[in-house]
Design a protein around this motif. Structure first.
Motif, mmCIF file in Angstrom:
data_model
loop_
_atom_site.group_PDB
_atom_site.id
_atom_site.type_symbol
_atom_site.label_atom_id
_atom_site.label_comp_id
_atom_site.label_asym_id
_atom_site.label_seq_id
_atom_site.Cartn_x
_atom_site.Cartn_y
_atom_site.Cartn_z
ATOM 1 N N UNK A 70 0.849 -1.173 0.000
ATOM 2 C CA UNK A 70 0.000 0.000 0.000
ATOM 3 C C UNK A 70 0.891 1.230 0.000
ATOM 4 N N UNK A 71 0.578 2.185 -0.885
ATOM 5 C CA UNK A 71 1.351 3.407 -0.924
ATOM 6 C C UNK A 71 0.445 4.587 -0.626
ATOM 7 N N UNK A 72 1.011 5.609 -0.035
ATOM 8 C CA UNK A 72 0.244 6.819 0.264
ATOM 9 C C UNK A 72 1.049 8.010 -0.193
ATOM 10 N N UNK A 73 0.333 9.028 -0.614
ATOM 11 C CA UNK A 73 0.989 10.231 -1.081
ATOM 12 C C UNK A 73 0.175 11.428 -0.631
ATOM 13 N N UNK A 97 -4.114 6.957 -1.560
ATOM 14 C CA UNK A 97 -3.616 5.694 -1.026
ATOM 15 C C UNK A 97 -3.968 4.603 -2.026
ATOM 16 N N UNK A 98 -2.998 3.781 -2.360
ATOM 17 C CA UNK A 98 -3.303 2.612 -3.181
ATOM 18 C C UNK A 98 -3.453 1.436 -2.248
ATOM 19 N N UNK A 99 -4.631 0.833 -2.267
ATOM 20 C CA UNK A 99 -4.871 -0.293 -1.383
ATOM 21 C C UNK A 99 -6.339 -0.631 -1.254
ATOM 22 N N UNK A 126 -13.388 5.239 -5.143
ATOM 23 C CA UNK A 126 -13.746 5.951 -6.380
ATOM 24 C C UNK A 126 -15.185 5.563 -6.716
ATOM 25 N N UNK A 127 -16.122 6.334 -6.195
ATOM 26 C CA UNK A 127 -17.553 6.019 -6.282
ATOM 27 C C UNK A 127 -18.020 5.963 -7.742
ATOM 28 N N UNK A 135 -10.417 16.886 8.697
ATOM 29 C CA UNK A 135 -9.109 17.476 8.393
ATOM 30 C C UNK A 135 -8.365 16.710 7.307
ATOM 31 N N UNK A 136 -8.731 15.437 7.106
ATOM 32 C CA UNK A 136 -8.050 14.636 6.088
ATOM 33 C C UNK A 136 -9.055 13.815 5.307
ATOM 34 N N UNK A 137 -8.920 13.867 3.991
ATOM 35 C CA UNK A 137 -9.700 13.020 3.095
ATOM 36 C C UNK A 137 -8.728 12.163 2.317
ATOM 37 N N UNK A 138 -8.923 10.856 2.400
ATOM 38 C CA UNK A 138 -8.116 9.891 1.651
ATOM 39 C C UNK A 138 -8.949 9.335 0.520
ATOM 40 N N UNK A 139 -8.372 9.318 -0.654
ATOM 41 C CA UNK A 139 -8.955 8.591 -1.761
ATOM 42 C C UNK A 139 -8.202 7.270 -1.814
ATOM 43 N N UNK A 140 -8.899 6.190 -1.534
ATOM 44 C CA UNK A 140 -8.276 4.867 -1.476
ATOM 45 C C UNK A 140 -8.595 4.150 -2.775
ATOM 46 N N UNK A 141 -7.551 3.973 -3.589
ATOM 47 C CA UNK A 141 -7.696 3.438 -4.935
ATOM 48 C C UNK A 141 -7.121 2.035 -4.993
ATOM 49 N N UNK A 142 -7.911 1.138 -5.553
ATOM 50 C CA UNK A 142 -7.576 -0.273 -5.518
ATOM 51 C C UNK A 142 -6.466 -0.668 -6.486
ATOM 52 N N UNK A 143 -6.354 0.035 -7.606
ATOM 53 C CA UNK A 143 -5.347 -0.382 -8.596
ATOM 54 C C UNK A 143 -4.577 0.814 -9.159
ATOM 55 N N UNK A 144 -3.541 0.521 -9.917
ATOM 56 C CA UNK A 144 -2.665 1.556 -10.457
ATOM 57 C C UNK A 144 -3.383 2.521 -11.408
ATOM 58 N N UNK A 145 -4.249 2.052 -12.316
ATOM 59 C CA UNK A 145 -4.937 3.009 -13.187
ATOM 60 C C UNK A 145 -5.819 4.008 -12.409
ATOM 61 N N UNK A 146 -6.505 3.554 -11.382
ATOM 62 C CA UNK A 146 -7.327 4.457 -10.570
ATOM 63 C C UNK A 146 -6.437 5.460 -9.849
ATOM 64 N N UNK A 147 -5.348 4.989 -9.283
ATOM 65 C CA UNK A 147 -4.416 5.870 -8.585
ATOM 66 C C UNK A 147 -3.882 6.939 -9.547
ATOM 67 N N UNK A 148 -3.511 6.522 -10.740
ATOM 68 C CA UNK A 148 -2.976 7.456 -11.728
ATOM 69 C C UNK A 148 -4.026 8.504 -12.127
ATOM 70 N N UNK A 149 -5.274 8.097 -12.285
ATOM 71 C CA UNK A 149 -6.332 9.041 -12.647
ATOM 72 C C UNK A 149 -6.525 10.081 -11.539
ATOM 73 N N UNK A 150 -6.453 9.666 -10.285
ATOM 74 C CA UNK A 150 -6.595 10.614 -9.186
ATOM 75 C C UNK A 150 -5.362 11.526 -9.066
#
Length: 183
Positions: free
Chosen positions: A1-4, A20-22, A133-134, A163-178
């Motif tokens: 899992x990676x976070x940025x 976050x990818x995961x 990613x709804x 104070x914090x919103x995480x977008x938790x993306x399951x795969x690399x393409x979703x992470x890249x789009x965000x």
């Protein structure tokens, strides 16, 4: 899992946005947002994973909601909270995303999912919220457009407690789009 950390340039009254990818069910946040179906009784994808991992307490709360105000189900674009059961979160906020249509603009409904989920989280006093990613899975919303709508909507929101919103993306393409949507 990676976070940025992804939004250092946001105004100070806006939540920090993090990618976050995961798996969203692994997140330790005050609120996990569930991309639910209108029945609130579980399903596939994120919905099924949250119900499975969270256990019976989530389903019991959802059944109580269905027996009360949401007898016909949760309308698209609205949000409601339940316990998080066995998840590391305190609450699950369920929201029903729109099914993508090439002939009808439903982007306001998708934006409403993010806005209403943040409103409910804020009413609960949540400090952190994890979003999937709804509507970008089985509901067919194009990932790049879904990411754009998610990021724009969350950036425009000004919840008092979140104070914090995480977008938790399951795969690399979703992470890249965000990543692209965050600029």
């Amino acid at each position: 899992m990676s976070a940025q950390p992804a939004d250092a340039s946001a105004p100070t009254d806006a939540p920090t946005l993090v990618l976050v990818r995961g798996d969203i069910t692994d997140q330790d946040a005050d609120v996990l947002v569930n991309a639910a179906n209108s029945s609130l009784l579980g399903g596939g994808g994120v919905d099924g994973a949250i119900h499975r991992r969270g256990g019976k307490a989530i389903l019991d709360d959802c059944r109580r909601l269905r027996a009360g105000h949401y007898g016909r189900g949760l309308p698209t674009g609205q949000a409601v909270a339940t316990t998080a059961g066995d998840l590391a979160a305190r609450w699950v906020v369920h929201t029903v995303g729109p099914v993508y249509s090439r002939t009808e603009d439903r982007s306001a409904l998708l934006a409403s999912c993010y806005r209403e989920s943040l409103r409910v989280a804020d009413e609960l006093g949540a400090g952190s919220v994890a979003f999937p990613a709804i509507s970008t899975g089985v509901y067919g919303w194009p990932m790049d457009d879904g990411a754009r709508i998610a990021v724009e909507t969350v950036r425009a929101a000004r919840p008092a407690s979140v104070r914090e919103v995480r977008f938790v993306l399951f795969d690399a393409p979703a992470y890249a789009a965000f990543e692209v949507a965050l600029g």
